[in-house]
Design a protein around this motif. Structure first.
Motif, PDB file in Angstrom:
ATOM      1  N   MET A   1      -1.352  -2.576   5.096  1.00 35.00           N
ATOM      2  CA  MET A   1       0.066  -2.302   5.295  1.00 35.00           C
ATOM      3  C   MET A   1       0.305  -0.806   5.136  1.00 35.00           C
ATOM      4  O   MET A   1      -0.165  -0.226   4.165  1.00 35.00           O
ATOM      5  N   ASP A   2       0.975  -0.185   6.080  1.00 31.02           N
ATOM      6  CA  ASP A   2       1.139   1.258   5.921  1.00 31.02           C
ATOM      7  C   ASP A   2       2.453   1.591   5.206  1.00 31.02           C
ATOM      8  O   ASP A   2       3.312   0.749   5.009  1.00 31.02           O
ATOM      9  N   ILE A   3       2.536   2.858   4.858  1.00 32.05           N
ATOM     10  CA  ILE A   3       3.646   3.312   4.027  1.00 32.05           C
ATOM     11  C   ILE A   3       5.007   3.069   4.691  1.00 32.05           C
ATOM     12  O   ILE A   3       5.963   2.689   4.037  1.00 32.05           O
ATOM     13  N   GLU A   4       5.060   3.253   6.030  1.00 32.79           N
ATOM     14  CA  GLU A   4       6.360   3.030   6.710  1.00 32.79           C
ATOM     15  C   GLU A   4       6.799   1.579   6.533  1.00 32.79           C
ATOM     16  O   GLU A   4       7.969   1.291   6.349  1.00 32.79           O
ATOM     17  N   LYS A   5       5.800   0.698   6.607  1.00 31.76           N
ATOM     18  CA  LYS A   5       6.125  -0.737   6.529  1.00 31.76           C
ATOM     19  C   LYS A   5       6.777  -1.074   5.174  1.00 31.76           C
ATOM     20  O   LYS A   5       7.851  -1.653   5.110  1.00 31.76           O
ATOM     21  N   PHE A   6       6.139  -0.672   4.069  1.00 33.19           N
ATOM     22  CA  PHE A   6       6.729  -1.104   2.798  1.00 33.19           C
ATOM     23  C   PHE A   6       7.902  -0.233   2.375  1.00 33.19           C
ATOM     24  O   PHE A   6       8.655  -0.585   1.468  1.00 33.19           O
ATOM     25  N   SER A   7       8.080   0.898   3.057  1.00 38.14           N
ATOM     26  CA  SER A   7       9.242   1.735   2.761  1.00 38.14           C
ATOM     27  C   SER A   7      10.482   1.305   3.518  1.00 38.14           C
ATOM     28  O   SER A   7      11.560   1.835   3.291  1.00 38.14           O
ATOM     29  N   SER A   8      10.310   0.382   4.455  1.00 34.68           N
ATOM     30  CA  SER A   8      11.486  -0.004   5.240  1.00 34.68           C
ATOM     31  C   SER A   8      11.730  -1.511   5.210  1.00 34.68           C
ATOM     32  O   SER A   8      12.486  -2.029   6.019  1.00 34.68           O
TER      33      SER A   8
ATOM     34  N   GLN B   1      13.678   3.069  -2.309  1.00 31.41           N
ATOM     35  CA  GLN B   1      13.098   3.421  -1.011  1.00 31.41           C
ATOM     36  C   GLN B   1      13.719   4.708  -0.469  1.00 31.41           C
ATOM     37  O   GLN B   1      14.903   4.949  -0.737  1.00 31.41           O
ATOM     38  N   PRO B   2      13.006   5.535   0.341  1.00 32.49           N
ATOM     39  CA  PRO B   2      11.636   5.313   0.799  1.00 32.49           C
ATOM     40  C   PRO B   2      10.614   5.786  -0.225  1.00 32.49           C
ATOM     41  O   PRO B   2      10.930   6.600  -1.096  1.00 32.49           O
ATOM     42  N   PHE B   3       9.377   5.284  -0.095  1.00 33.03           N
ATOM     43  CA  PHE B   3       8.281   5.684  -0.972  1.00 33.03           C
ATOM     44  C   PHE B   3       7.317   6.547  -0.178  1.00 33.03           C
ATOM     45  O   PHE B   3       7.067   6.273   0.991  1.00 33.03           O
TER      46      PHE B   3
ATOM     47  N   ASP C   1       3.547   6.711  -5.513  1.00 39.00           N
ATOM     48  CA  ASP C   1       4.993   6.832  -5.663  1.00 39.00           C
ATOM     49  C   ASP C   1       5.611   5.455  -5.955  1.00 39.00           C
ATOM     50  O   ASP C   1       6.432   5.293  -6.868  1.00 39.00           O
ATOM     51  N   LEU C   2       5.170   4.449  -5.197  1.00 36.45           N
ATOM     52  CA  LEU C   2       5.680   3.090  -5.387  1.00 36.45           C
ATOM     53  C   LEU C   2       5.350   2.614  -6.803  1.00 36.45           C
ATOM     54  O   LEU C   2       6.210   2.099  -7.530  1.00 36.45           O
TER      55      LEU C   2
ATOM     56  N   ARG D   1      -3.600  -3.030   0.799  1.00 35.74           N
ATOM     57  CA  ARG D   1      -4.804  -3.168   1.646  1.00 35.74           C
ATOM     58  C   ARG D   1      -4.686  -4.367   2.583  1.00 35.74           C
ATOM     59  O   ARG D   1      -5.368  -4.447   3.584  1.00 35.74           O
ATOM     60  N   ALA D   2      -3.813  -5.314   2.189  1.00 33.83           N
ATOM     61  CA  ALA D   2      -3.777  -6.593   2.901  1.00 33.83           C
ATOM     62  C   ALA D   2      -3.187  -6.449   4.310  1.00 33.83           C
ATOM     63  O   ALA D   2      -2.379  -5.563   4.578  1.00 33.83           O
ATOM     64  N   ASP D   3      -3.605  -7.366   5.156  1.00 35.80           N
ATOM     65  CA  ASP D   3      -3.034  -7.464   6.499  1.00 35.80           C
ATOM     66  C   ASP D   3      -1.616  -8.040   6.339  1.00 35.80           C
ATOM     67  O   ASP D   3      -1.449  -9.128   5.780  1.00 35.80           O
ATOM     68  N   PRO D   4      -0.570  -7.312   6.824  1.00 35.93           N
ATOM     69  CA  PRO D   4       0.803  -7.802   6.628  1.00 35.93           C
ATOM     70  C   PRO D   4       0.999  -9.227   7.133  1.00 35.93           C
ATOM     71  O   PRO D   4       1.793  -9.981   6.573  1.00 35.93           O
TER      72      PRO D   4
END
Ligand SMILES: NC(=O)N[C@H]1NC(=O)NC1=O
Length: 172
Positions: A1-8, A36-38, A43-44, A166-169
């Motif tokens: 999972m990339d940073i944009e994904k969990f930041s939004s 958010q955002p992280f 940071d998270l 690391r996981a696949d979303p």
């Protein structure tokens, strides 16, 4: 999972994904969401830990009380899936009768002394080290032990966060 994904992520999705980073404490993920955002994983993580550090002692002890005993926990409520994986990786779900009895006794002494369950990051330990560490920490002064136990909560949270990122979303 990339940073944009969990930041939004929207609130519900964020709490679903991160609600058990701190065992059975989705409220912490709910509070972190509003930061958010992280910028990155560190940071998270920083926001999760800052929330814990800012709590009064009763809240910090409450976090510890949301954990079940290491081993012997089937006598209480069922383990969460994450906790089950961590404890079985350390061999704690397949103890012999004597090992189990020793841990049950030590856990009971620990609870009686400190008023919360013994917490330790099982993924950094194993079935021989756990009772040794439990016996050692039983002798620590309460204020020091609270700090140690919260440090273990943070280690568990760090490992869980790293796994999630690391996981696949699609598989969360
Ligand atoms: N009691 C306790 O430490 N439980 C925790 N430890 C760990 O590694 N996962 C847990 O749920």
């Amino acid at each position: 999972m990339d940073i944009e994904k969990f930041s939004s992520m929207d609130f519900g999705e964020f709490v679903d994904v991160f609600g058990n980073v701190i065992e059975r404490c989705p409220l912490i993920a709910a509070a972190v969401w509003s930061q958010q955002p992280f910028s990155d994983l560190e940071d998270l993580e920083k926001h999760f830990f800052a929330f814990i550090d800012a709590l009064p002692q009763s809240g910090q002890e409450g976090i510890l009380r949301c954990h079940l005993d290491l081993a012997g926990s089937e006598l209480q409520r069922p383990l969460t899936a994450k906790s089950q994986r961590e404890q079985s990786g350390a061999g704690l779900t397949s103890l012999g009768a004597d090992e189990r009895l020793r841990l049950v006794e030590l856990n009971a002494q620990y609870r009686a002394r400190f008023g919360f369950p013994f917490v330790l990051a099982a993924r950094f330990s194993d079935r021989t080290a756990v009772p040794r560490e439990l016996a050692r920490r039983l002798l620590c002064p309460p204020a020091q032990e609270l700090r140690t136990a919260l440090g273990e909560v943070k280690k568990i949270g760090s490992l869980r966060l790293a796994d999630l990122l690391r996981a696949d979303p699609a598989k969360l």
